[in-house]
Design a protein around this motif. Structure first.
Motif, PDB file in Angstrom:
ATOM      1  N   GLU A 150       0.818  -1.219   0.000  1.00  0.00           N
ATOM      2  CA  GLU A 150       0.000   0.000   0.000  1.00  0.00           C
ATOM      3  C   GLU A 150       0.847   1.262   0.000  1.00  0.00           C
ATOM      4  OE1 GLU A 150      -2.998  -0.608   3.070  1.00  0.00           O
ATOM      5  OE2 GLU A 150      -4.281  -1.392   1.471  1.00  0.00           O
ATOM      6  N   SER A 151       2.108   1.151   0.419  1.00  0.00           N
ATOM      7  CA  SER A 151       2.967   2.346   0.429  1.00  0.00           C
ATOM      8  C   SER A 151       3.677   2.470  -0.915  1.00  0.00           C
ATOM      9  CB  SER A 151       3.957   2.254   1.581  1.00  0.00           C
ATOM     10  OG  SER A 151       4.624   1.011   1.544  1.00  0.00           O
ATOM     11  N   ASP A 152       4.467   3.529  -1.046  1.00  0.00           N
ATOM     12  CA  ASP A 152       5.096   3.889  -2.312  1.00  0.00           C
ATOM     13  C   ASP A 152       6.356   3.033  -2.557  1.00  0.00           C
ATOM     14  OD1 ASP A 152       6.259   5.145  -4.466  1.00  0.00           O
ATOM     15  OD2 ASP A 152       5.958   7.181  -3.690  1.00  0.00           O
TER      16      ASP A 152
ATOM     17  N   ARG B 244       4.169  -0.407   3.916  1.00  0.00           N
ATOM     18  CA  ARG B 244       2.876  -0.587   4.567  1.00  0.00           C
ATOM     19  C   ARG B 244       2.094  -1.580   3.727  1.00  0.00           C
ATOM     20  NH1 ARG B 244       1.397   4.230   4.034  1.00  0.00           N
ATOM     21  NH2 ARG B 244      -0.319   3.796   2.627  1.00  0.00           N
TER      22      ARG B 244
END
Ligand code: AMP
Ligand code: GLY
Length: 422
Positions: A300-302, A321
């Motif tokens: 979900e994170s970059d 994440r």
């Protein structure tokens, strides 16, 4: 930012897809890519087995960051050469990539640093086989030292078979890769793919995954590059993750740094969970294919931030994440794979599959034939889905698979079976 991904398989499609979601990425290029990647990124031709061809593609694009997908460009020294030219690149150097490219290096390294792995003996000549085998009982694992595109490992049922396999490899049946071989104690258990990212000093774990290497349902038939994979928290618990960081991942990174070949990039630890605890089967210096597809679907994170943190020495626990939702990737392959396969078969149903909620179809071997999507490789597609639980993810992935059709298609119907039974 302009990012260039090197590679052209399902893993690279997943990398391109995820990098495009970064708010800081303006443009993604892929060399050579494939027909599916070309719908999301600008593809340009490249021969990944030649450093000059790779450099030519990089110079043409002029990217702010290069991400190396597969192992061959890493072992050619792509990262070393790009760094020398001042180009930012994610992945390990040629010396660090020996953890994958040379099994004898990797086994000796694990012995030096007390990393748990199967007992082994190294053999350079046919005349040494007999003595080396005296310390093993059947079944015996015979491994070519070098990269052999998945053909370098044979589980010999008897000593006679081990002698025959070892002799053939040493006499050149796999080319240069088999001029040195290893015998290894046979390990029993469940295989887990445990990946971490490192900046040369610190590590952060990715979510675990499990591959399905055999072509047939119930893990039957010959080995392939991977017929499907899934990722769910249930594969390893928190204690096991801590154990693997403490006894495998961190010692590798500390050991490589201490030996003057610091390791940056993704470190893939292929583990056998045996009765006497986890044992390392192999290291890969990159994301797994197809493991990358379900793993990146849970991110979900970059991803760009994580790659930059690796390059700049800023890896921390919070760099990733993850979605708690499990994910599944079902590989659809051509008739004949993993042997000689057919190509040029028209693929239908891709739009309908991609339109399903939580589904993404990653392309591996595809190309456009007079404007139509067609098969162009052994592994053709990686149909990937997320779901509220593993059952839901599996059901969605197979619902998407049902939408797709091409002549001679084959896929496993039991991806994630080990966890679904429980
Ligand atoms: P490797 O390329 O070393 O990971 O080997 C390929 C596959 O062979 C692994 O994924 C395992 O399924 C199997 N294998 C490798 N080493 C062993 C071993 N010591 N015992 C049992 N199976 C093994
Ligand atoms: N799926 C195993 C690998 O990428 O090596």
């Amino acid at each position: 930012m302009k990012v260039l991904v090197l590679g052209g398989g399902g893993r690279e499609h997943a990398l391109v897809w995820k990098l495009k979601q970064s708010p800081r990425v303006d443009e993604v290029f892929c060399a050579p890519g494939n027909a599916g990647i070309a719908q999301e990124a600008t593809c340009l031709p490249c021969d990944l087995t030649r450093l000059d061809s790779i450099i030519e593609a990089v110079l043409k694009v002029g990217p702010d960051l290069v991400v190396v997908g597969p192992e061959v460009p890493l072992t050619l020294g792509t990262v070393d050469e790009l760094r020398r030219r001042g180009i930012s690149v994610f992945g390990p150097t040629q010396a660090a990539a020996q953890l994958e490219s040379s099994k004898s290096f990797s086994k000796a390294f694990m012995t030096r640093h007390r990393i748990p792995t199967a007992r082994y003996a190294q053999v350079h000549a046919v005349s040494e086989i007999k003595d080396a085998l005296a310390h093993f009982s059947a079944p015996i694992v015979v491994k070519a030292d070098g990269l052999a595109a998945g053909k370098g490992v044979v589980i010999a049922a008897t000593k006679e078979e081990a002698v025959a396999t070892a002799t053939a490899m040493l006499q050149g049946s796999l080319g240069e890769a088999g001029y040195n071989i290893l015998f290894e104690e046979f390990l029993q258990g469940e295989e887990i793919s445990f990946l971490v990212i490192s900046d040369g000093e610190r590590v952060a774990p990715l979510v675990p995954a499990q591959d399905h290497k055999r072509i047939g349902d119930g893990d039957t038939g010959p080995n392939t590059g991977g017929m499907g994979a899934y990722s769910t928290a249930g594969l390893i618990d928190d204690n096991m993750r801590e154990w693997l960081l403490r006894h495998v991942a961190r010692p590798v990174i500390a050991g490589m740094a201490a030996e003057g070949t610091p390791y940056t990039g993704i470190l893939y630890c292929g583990l056998m969970m045996t009765a006497r605890g986890p044992q390392v089967l192999e290291f890969n210096c990159r994301f797994g294919d197809p493991e990358a597809q379900p793993i990146l679907m849970r991110l979900e994170s970059d991803l760009l931030e994580a790659f930059e943190a690796s390059i700049e020495g800023r890896i921390s626990d919070g760099i990733f994440r993850w979605s708690p939702e499990p994910s599944v990737c079902v590989v659809m392959a051509s008739h004949g794979y993993p042997g000689k396969y057919e190509s040029g078969k028209c693929i239908s149903g891709l739009e309908r599959a991609n339109a399903l909620d939580g589904v993404k179809v990653f392309h591996a071997g595809t190309s456009l034939v007079s404007g139509e999507m067609a098969t162009a490789g052994g592994r053709v597609l990686g149909v990937t889905a997320r779901g509220a639980d593993l059952e839901a993810a599996v059901a969605r992935a197979y619902e998407a698979v049902q939408c797709i059709s091409f002549d001679g298609m084959q896929y496993r119907t039991d991806i994630a079976h080990r966890r679904l039974k429980r």
